[in-house]
Design an enzyme around this catalytic site. Structure first.
Site, PDB file in Angstrom:
ATOM      1  N   LYS A 192      -7.956  -0.908  -9.533  1.00 16.72           N
ATOM      2  CA  LYS A 192      -8.656  -1.499  -8.393  1.00 16.72           C
ATOM      3  C   LYS A 192      -9.854  -0.618  -8.022  1.00 16.72           C
ATOM      4  O   LYS A 192      -9.716   0.588  -7.872  1.00 16.72           O
ATOM      5  CB  LYS A 192      -7.711  -1.622  -7.204  1.00 16.72           C
ATOM      6  CG  LYS A 192      -8.329  -2.157  -5.919  1.00 16.72           C
ATOM      7  CD  LYS A 192      -7.264  -2.261  -4.839  1.00 16.72           C
ATOM      8  CE  LYS A 192      -7.831  -2.751  -3.517  1.00 16.72           C
ATOM      9  NZ  LYS A 192      -8.695  -1.731  -2.868  1.00 16.72           N
ATOM     10  N   HIS A 243     -13.375  -1.698  -1.839  1.00 10.68           N
ATOM     11  CA  HIS A 243     -12.520  -1.212  -0.758  1.00 10.68           C
ATOM     12  C   HIS A 243     -12.916  -1.843   0.584  1.00 10.68           C
ATOM     13  O   HIS A 243     -12.840  -1.203   1.641  1.00 10.68           O
ATOM     14  CB  HIS A 243     -12.603   0.317  -0.668  1.00 10.68           C
ATOM     15  CG  HIS A 243     -11.295   0.975  -0.338  1.00 10.68           C
ATOM     16  ND1 HIS A 243     -10.521   1.612  -1.275  1.00 10.68           N
ATOM     17  CD2 HIS A 243     -10.611   1.086   0.833  1.00 10.68           C
ATOM     18  CE1 HIS A 243      -9.439   2.102  -0.703  1.00 10.68           C
ATOM     19  NE2 HIS A 243      -9.461   1.781   0.571  1.00 10.68           N
ATOM     20  N   THR A 273      -5.713   2.588  -7.240  1.00  9.27           N
ATOM     21  CA  THR A 273      -6.991   2.535  -6.550  1.00  9.27           C
ATOM     22  C   THR A 273      -7.862   3.674  -7.040  1.00  9.27           C
ATOM     23  O   THR A 273      -7.509   4.848  -6.898  1.00  9.27           O
ATOM     24  CB  THR A 273      -6.801   2.611  -5.028  1.00  9.27           C
ATOM     25  OG1 THR A 273      -6.149   1.405  -4.594  1.00  9.27           O
ATOM     26  CG2 THR A 273      -8.135   2.729  -4.316  1.00  9.27           C
ATOM     27  N   TYR A 278      -2.287   5.688  -4.714  1.00 11.38           N
ATOM     28  CA  TYR A 278      -3.272   6.763  -4.722  1.00 11.38           C
ATOM     29  C   TYR A 278      -2.636   7.956  -5.428  1.00 11.38           C
ATOM     30  O   TYR A 278      -1.458   8.256  -5.191  1.00 11.38           O
ATOM     31  CB  TYR A 278      -3.664   7.185  -3.305  1.00 11.38           C
ATOM     32  CG  TYR A 278      -4.365   6.128  -2.493  1.00 11.38           C
ATOM     33  CD1 TYR A 278      -5.607   5.644  -2.874  1.00 11.38           C
ATOM     34  CD2 TYR A 278      -3.791   5.641  -1.318  1.00 11.38           C
ATOM     35  CE1 TYR A 278      -6.260   4.685  -2.111  1.00 11.38           C
ATOM     36  CE2 TYR A 278      -4.441   4.690  -0.555  1.00 11.38           C
ATOM     37  CZ  TYR A 278      -5.667   4.213  -0.957  1.00 11.38           C
ATOM     38  OH  TYR A 278      -6.314   3.265  -0.204  1.00 11.38           O
ATOM     39  N   SER A 296       0.813  -1.209   0.000  1.00 15.67           N
ATOM     40  CA  SER A 296       0.000   0.000   0.000  1.00 15.67           C
ATOM     41  C   SER A 296       0.849   1.264   0.000  1.00 15.67           C
ATOM     42  O   SER A 296       1.931   1.309   0.600  1.00 15.67           O
ATOM     43  CB  SER A 296      -0.903   0.006   1.247  1.00 15.67           C
ATOM     44  OG  SER A 296      -1.562   1.244   1.394  1.00 15.67           O
TER      45      SER A 296
END
Length: 307
Positions: A219, A243, A156, A130, A106
Site C-alpha cells: 500500500k 495515505h 504500508t 507498519y 490497522s
C-alpha cells in the site's frame, strides 16, 4: 435529516465528534493540497456514455485474490476507531462482514486483532502492517494475524516518518487515557510513533515472506517504477494510495497515479485504489481505469460516528 450521501455523514461527524477527533480524522499533511486533490481529481474525469446497451441484469460482485466480495468497495485501514464510536474496530468489522466485503484492520487499532476477529467471525479481513524498529513486534503481529484467519498482509510503504498534520500539532493530539493501541501496548511510546523503522527497503519484502504464507499487498504505490519493483519482489497486490494526503503534501491524486501503475503491472498482480472516493461514479471511474476494487477510509469513520 435523512442521510442520503457520504457528505451528509461527513457533516454529521464534523458536528458531533469532539473537535480534536474530527481534526485528527480530517487532517492532511501541511497545506492539505494532496488530501483535497484526491477528491478534486475525480471531477476532471468525465464519462463517455453509450446508450441502448442492455443493463437489465447487473452484477456488482468481484474477487480479491480469489475471495468473492459483494461489490468492489472495501474498508481501508485507519487507526483509532474508538475516537468515533466506543466499540471501535469491532463495529467496523461487523459492518464489513454484513456487507460481504473486505476490511483491512490497522496496526494502530484501538481493539485487538483477537477482538476484531471475534466480533465478526468468518469475515474477510486483511491486516495492515507498519514495520517497526523492533522487528520482533512486527513479526508477532504478522503471526497473530495469520493464526486468527486474516487472509492478506497489507504493508504500508509510505510512512517512514509521520507527516506534519498542522491541526494535530496545534491540538497537541494524543489518545484519551482510556484508549490504547491494543496491538502495541508497551511496544513504544504512544503519540510519538518513534518505533517506525525508516530503513525499510524492498528487500524487507523477502523478510516478510519468510514469516508468513499470507499474500502480501503493498500500500502506498504511486509510480510505475515502484509498481514494477512490487511485481519483481513478489507482491500479489498493490494499493495505489497516498495515505489520504496525510503523509506527503504535493504528491499526485491517487486516481491520477492509477493509470501508470496499471500499465506497469500489465495484469500480473491485482491493483486497488484508495483516496477521494465519495460517490458511486468515483468507484466506476477507478474501475474503468483499471482498479480491481477501491477502499474507503474517512467515510467509514464518519459512518461510525453516526448515532
Amino acid at each position: 435529516m435523512a442521510m442520503v450521501c457520504l457528505s451528509d455523514f461527513e457533516a454529521y461527524a464534523k458536528k458531533y465528534l469532539p473537535k480534536i477527533a474530527w481534526d485528527f480524522f480530517a487532517a492532511g499533511a501541511d497545506e492539505c493540497s494532496t488530501r483535497d486533490e484526491n477528491i478534486l481529481a475525480y471531477k476532471r474525469i468525465h464519462f463517455r456514455p453509450r446508450m441502448l446497451r442492455d443493463v437489465s441484469v447487473m452484477d456488482t460482485r468481484t474477487k480479491l485474490l480469489g475471495t468473492e466480495i459483494s461489490f468492489p468497495v472495501g474498508i481501508a485501514p485507519t487507526g483509532f476507531h474508538q475516537l468515533a464510536w466506543p466499540d471501535g474496530e469491532k463495529s467496523t468489522a461487523r459492518a464489513a462482514n454484513a456487507m460481504n466485503t473486505c476490511y483491512i484492520a490497522s496496526t494502530y487499532s484501538t481493539c485487538t486483532l483477537e477482538e476484531i476477529s471475534t466480533a465478526a467471525p468468518g469475515g474477510f479481513r486483511w491486516f495492515q502492517l507498519y514495520i517497526h524498529r523492533n522487528r520482533a513486534v512486527s513479526q508477532q503481529l504478522v503471526q497473530r494475524a495469520e493464526a486468527l484467519g486474516f487472509q492478506g498482509l497489507v504493508l504500508t510503504a509510505d510512512l517512514p516518518y509521520t507527516g506534519k498534520r498542522r491541526d494535530d500539532v496545534r491540538n497537541g493530539f494524543r489518545l484519551p487515557p482510556h484508549m490504547k493501541l491494543k496491538n502495541l501496548e508497551g511496544a513504544f511510546e504512544v503519540g510519538k510513533m518513534i518505533s517506525l523503522d525508516p530503513s525499510v527497503t524492498w528487500n524487507d519484502i523477502y523478510w516478510l515472506q519468510s514469516l508468513t504464507r499470507l499474500p502480501i499487498i503493498i500500500k502506498g504505490i504511486l509510480t510505475k517504477e515502484d509498481a514494477e519493483l512490487a511485481v519483481r519482489h513478489g507482491a500479489q497486490g498493490i494499493i495505489v494510495s497516498n495515505h489520504g494526503g496525510r503523509q506527503l503534501d504535493g504528491g499526485p491524486a491517487t486516481i491520477d497515479a492509477l493509470i501508470e501503475v496499471v500499465e506497469a503491472v500489465q495484469g500480473r498482480i491485482e491493483v486497488y485504489l484508495d483516496g477521494g472516493i465519495r460517490k458511486g461514479s468515483d468507484v466506476l471511474k477507478a474501475l474503468a481505469l483499471g482498479a480491481k476494487c477501491v477502499f474507503i477510509g474517512r467515510p467509514a469513520l464518519w459512518g461510525l460516528a453516526y448515532k
